[in-house]
Design a protein around this motif. Structure first.
Motif, PDB file in Angstrom:
ATOM      1  N   PHE A 222      -1.487 -10.889   3.887  1.00 53.64           N
ATOM      2  CA  PHE A 222      -0.655 -10.959   2.831  1.00 53.64           C
ATOM      3  C   PHE A 222       0.397 -11.876   2.727  1.00 53.64           C
ATOM      4  CE2 PHE A 222      -1.796  -6.525   3.702  1.00 53.64           C
ATOM      5  CZ  PHE A 222      -2.243  -5.984   2.512  1.00 53.64           C
ATOM      6  N   ALA A 223       0.519 -12.567   3.674  1.00 56.19           N
ATOM      7  CA  ALA A 223       1.715 -13.543   3.731  1.00 56.19           C
ATOM      8  C   ALA A 223       1.458 -14.555   2.783  1.00 56.19           C
ATOM      9  CB  ALA A 223       1.799 -14.217   5.199  1.00 56.19           C
ATOM     10  N   ASP A 224       0.173 -15.071   2.662  1.00 56.07           N
ATOM     11  CA  ASP A 224      -0.238 -16.317   1.759  1.00 56.07           C
ATOM     12  C   ASP A 224      -0.321 -15.912   0.060  1.00 56.07           C
ATOM     13  OD1 ASP A 224      -0.202 -17.957   3.884  1.00 56.07           O
ATOM     14  OD2 ASP A 224      -2.366 -17.450   4.178  1.00 56.07           O
ATOM     15  N   TYR A 225       0.182 -14.707  -0.181  1.00 54.28           N
ATOM     16  CA  TYR A 225      -0.155 -13.980  -1.668  1.00 54.28           C
ATOM     17  C   TYR A 225       0.918 -13.644  -2.125  1.00 54.28           C
ATOM     18  CZ  TYR A 225      -5.112 -13.936  -0.140  1.00 54.28           C
ATOM     19  OH  TYR A 225      -6.218 -14.277   0.335  1.00 54.28           O
ATOM     20  N   ASP A 226       1.215 -13.542  -3.428  1.00 56.62           N
ATOM     21  CA  ASP A 226       2.333 -12.937  -4.158  1.00 56.62           C
ATOM     22  C   ASP A 226       2.024 -11.374  -4.073  1.00 56.62           C
ATOM     23  OD1 ASP A 226       3.697 -15.083  -4.944  1.00 56.62           O
ATOM     24  OD2 ASP A 226       2.744 -15.235  -6.855  1.00 56.62           O
ATOM     25  N   THR A 227       2.826 -10.498  -3.318  1.00 56.63           N
ATOM     26  CA  THR A 227       2.379  -9.198  -2.924  1.00 56.63           C
ATOM     27  C   THR A 227       3.527  -8.428  -3.294  1.00 56.63           C
ATOM     28  OG1 THR A 227       1.209  -9.920  -0.874  1.00 56.63           O
ATOM     29  CG2 THR A 227       1.933  -7.785  -0.952  1.00 56.63           C
ATOM     30  N   THR A 228       3.107  -7.069  -3.891  1.00 54.15           N
ATOM     31  CA  THR A 228       4.180  -6.264  -4.322  1.00 54.15           C
ATOM     32  C   THR A 228       3.842  -5.097  -3.591  1.00 54.15           C
ATOM     33  OG1 THR A 228       2.622  -5.384  -6.302  1.00 54.15           O
ATOM     34  CG2 THR A 228       4.177  -7.213  -6.818  1.00 54.15           C
ATOM     35  N   VAL A 229       4.803  -4.110  -3.210  1.00 58.42           N
ATOM     36  CA  VAL A 229       4.735  -2.919  -2.623  1.00 58.42           C
ATOM     37  C   VAL A 229       5.546  -1.691  -3.228  1.00 58.42           C
ATOM     38  CG1 VAL A 229       5.259  -1.608  -0.495  1.00 58.42           C
ATOM     39  CG2 VAL A 229       4.603  -4.266  -0.297  1.00 58.42           C
ATOM     40  N   THR A 230       4.718  -0.927  -3.626  1.00 58.02           N
ATOM     41  CA  THR A 230       5.339   0.165  -4.318  1.00 58.02           C
ATOM     42  C   THR A 230       5.070   1.411  -3.271  1.00 58.02           C
ATOM     43  OG1 THR A 230       4.625  -0.665  -6.531  1.00 58.02           O
ATOM     44  CG2 THR A 230       5.013   1.598  -6.522  1.00 58.02           C
ATOM     45  N   PHE A 231       6.158   2.143  -3.212  1.00 61.12           N
ATOM     46  CA  PHE A 231       6.186   3.369  -2.444  1.00 61.12           C
ATOM     47  C   PHE A 231       5.763   4.632  -3.354  1.00 61.12           C
ATOM     48  CE2 PHE A 231       8.252   0.730   0.425  1.00 61.12           C
ATOM     49  CZ  PHE A 231       7.620   0.738   1.553  1.00 61.12           C
ATOM     50  N   VAL A 232       5.038   5.557  -3.020  1.00 62.04           N
ATOM     51  CA  VAL A 232       4.468   6.712  -4.015  1.00 62.04           C
ATOM     52  C   VAL A 232       4.214   7.921  -3.134  1.00 62.04           C
ATOM     53  CG1 VAL A 232       3.246   5.189  -5.724  1.00 62.04           C
ATOM     54  CG2 VAL A 232       1.866   6.184  -3.534  1.00 62.04           C
ATOM     55  N   THR A 233       4.273   9.050  -3.798  1.00 59.95           N
ATOM     56  CA  THR A 233       4.202  10.144  -2.908  1.00 59.95           C
ATOM     57  C   THR A 233       2.585  10.398  -2.619  1.00 59.95           C
ATOM     58  OG1 THR A 233       3.861  11.622  -4.891  1.00 59.95           O
ATOM     59  CG2 THR A 233       6.039  11.247  -4.306  1.00 59.95           C
ATOM     60  N   ALA A 234       2.255  11.533  -1.674  1.00 57.88           N
ATOM     61  CA  ALA A 234       0.877  11.839  -1.600  1.00 57.88           C
ATOM     62  C   ALA A 234       0.177  12.269  -2.766  1.00 57.88           C
ATOM     63  CB  ALA A 234       0.897  12.932  -0.417  1.00 57.88           C
ATOM     64  N   GLU A 235       0.989  13.130  -3.580  1.00 59.21           N
ATOM     65  CA  GLU A 235       0.440  13.512  -5.041  1.00 59.21           C
ATOM     66  C   GLU A 235       0.001  12.430  -5.713  1.00 59.21           C
ATOM     67  OE1 GLU A 235       2.295  16.425  -2.685  1.00 59.21           O
ATOM     68  OE2 GLU A 235       3.309  14.593  -3.261  1.00 59.21           O
ATOM     69  N   GLU A 236       1.080  11.519  -5.975  1.00 56.78           N
ATOM     70  CA  GLU A 236       0.730  10.338  -6.781  1.00 56.78           C
ATOM     71  C   GLU A 236      -0.626   9.484  -6.270  1.00 56.78           C
ATOM     72  OE1 GLU A 236       4.987   9.128  -8.499  1.00 56.78           O
ATOM     73  OE2 GLU A 236       4.600   8.651  -6.375  1.00 56.78           O
ATOM     74  N   MET A 237      -0.694   9.363  -5.078  1.00 56.74           N
ATOM     75  CA  MET A 237      -1.551   8.640  -4.539  1.00 56.74           C
ATOM     76  C   MET A 237      -3.099   9.218  -4.791  1.00 56.74           C
ATOM     77  SD  MET A 237      -2.641   6.105  -2.749  1.00 56.74           S
ATOM     78  CE  MET A 237      -1.218   5.282  -1.723  1.00 56.74           C
ATOM     79  N   ALA A 238      -3.195  10.621  -4.572  1.00 60.73           N
ATOM     80  CA  ALA A 238      -4.281  11.302  -4.831  1.00 60.73           C
ATOM     81  C   ALA A 238      -4.777  11.501  -6.200  1.00 60.73           C
ATOM     82  CB  ALA A 238      -4.143  12.820  -4.405  1.00 60.73           C
ATOM     83  N   ALA A 239      -3.880  11.505  -6.994  1.00 61.82           N
ATOM     84  CA  ALA A 239      -4.113  11.665  -8.627  1.00 61.82           C
ATOM     85  C   ALA A 239      -4.455  10.198  -9.074  1.00 61.82           C
ATOM     86  CB  ALA A 239      -2.820  12.121  -9.341  1.00 61.82           C
TER      87      ALA A 239
END
Length: 323
Positions: A222-239
């Motif tokens: 990831f270090a060489d890229y424009d990277t975004t990190v979004t924290f989500v709930t387990a339910e959001e991940m599954a859906a």
């Protein structure tokens, strides 16, 4: 019949299992796992613990290593090459030479053949890059990945302390992709061609700032890229992030004489990245088995594989219907 072992039963291992079942000249004889074998529900193949691998050395023609590149294959590759003909999909591009060397040493000492980095990139895309340059020596090759989920990068995220689950999407930078397709001159760098979107489910109480920092600073990923990190709930991940699609494009543009342009292109649009990667690994397993039967030993890459060895068709059938 080619007797196949699958080493590791995650997404890729299950994809390889699916692929083997669709090849009439292959049978899955065992799945190796680090978990309790009784907890691994295959489609019918027996399951054995990785510690029992030596007992299967004379019962397996090729072992498909389906661990992740971030941590698993560094150990799996050399260890299994000491016992079997092997195939893997090691995909950390910058580390392929050192990985090749470590697997090559183990395979040569045992007299086995090990075919590394055989997914679709590295793998099929690698083959097309070489083919395009060979045919059009004056020109340039451009590779775009995505949009889609990267299994290797998602696995690297899940290895971070405090991360319960994660998905990483590789996305081409649309402005750069449009310029290349139009044949315009544009600066092509790691950062200008792709960006990375990460969706992370963190443990309760985890240090989110630390996790994000470890992600965006991770070398080779990831270090060489424009990277975004979004924290989500387990339910959001599954859906919203349960699928594993992917794809990409390789374009070789060049000239055959002054002012006469030509291009070679190859596209993949994959509904399931692990199932397609498993299909590639299974086909490469056929090739590795045939190469080993001819007495070849040591590490090999897709550049050493012939189409005839990949195909389940006979040479006569290929000449009559595919040439």
């Amino acid at each position: 019949m080619i007797r196949v072992a699958v080493n590791g039963y995650g997404n890729l291992g299950r994809g390889a299992e699916q692929a083997v079942s669709r090849n009439d000249d292959m049978e899955l004889v065992v799945v190796f796992t680090r978990r309790d074998p009784g907890s691994v529900p295959t489609q019918g193949a027996p399951v054995a613990h990785v510690d029992d691998m030596p007992r299967w050395a004379d019962k397996v023609d090729v072992c498909l290593n389906c661990g992740g590149s971030a941590t698993d294959l560094d150990q799996q590759g050399p260890a299994t090459a000491a016992l079997f003909t092997t195939v893997d999909s090691f995909d950390t591009h910058a580390r392929i030479p050192e990985y090749f060397a470590s697997v090559d040493a183990a395979a040569r000492q045992a007299g086995n053949l090990a075919l590394i980095s055989t997914g679709w990139d590295p793998g099929l895309f690698s083959m097309l890059r070489v083919l395009g340059e060979a045919v059009l020596p004056e020109g340039a090759t451009t590779t775009f990945w995505g949009p889609g989920v990267s299994q290797g990068h998602s696995d690297a995220l899940r290895r971070i302390d405090g991360v319960l689950d994660a998905r990483q999407y590789t996305l081409p930078v649309e402005e750069t992709l449009a310029a290349v397709r139009a044949g315009r001159q544009v600066e092509l760098t790691t950062r200008s061609m792709h960006r990375r979107d990460c969706y992370v489910v963190a443990q309760d109480g985890a240090d989110l700032a630390r996790i994000e920092r470890e992600i965006v600073e991770m070398p080779n990923y990831f270090a060489d890229y424009d990277t975004t990190v979004t924290f989500v709930t387990a339910e959001e991940m599954a859906a919203e992030h349960s699928g594993i699609p992917h794809g990409g494009t390789v374009v070789r543009r060049g000239t055959t004489s002054e002012g006469v342009a030509a291009s070679v292109g190859f596209d993949l649009r994959l509904g399931s990245n692990p199932e397609f990667t498993g299909s590639v690994v299974a086909a490469m397993g056929r090739a590795a088995t045939r190469m080993a039967a001819r007495g070849e030993a040591g590490a090999r890459t897709v550049f050493d594989v012939t189409l005839a060895d990949l195909s389940a068709r006979t040479p006569e059938d290929l000449r009559a219907h595919y040439l």
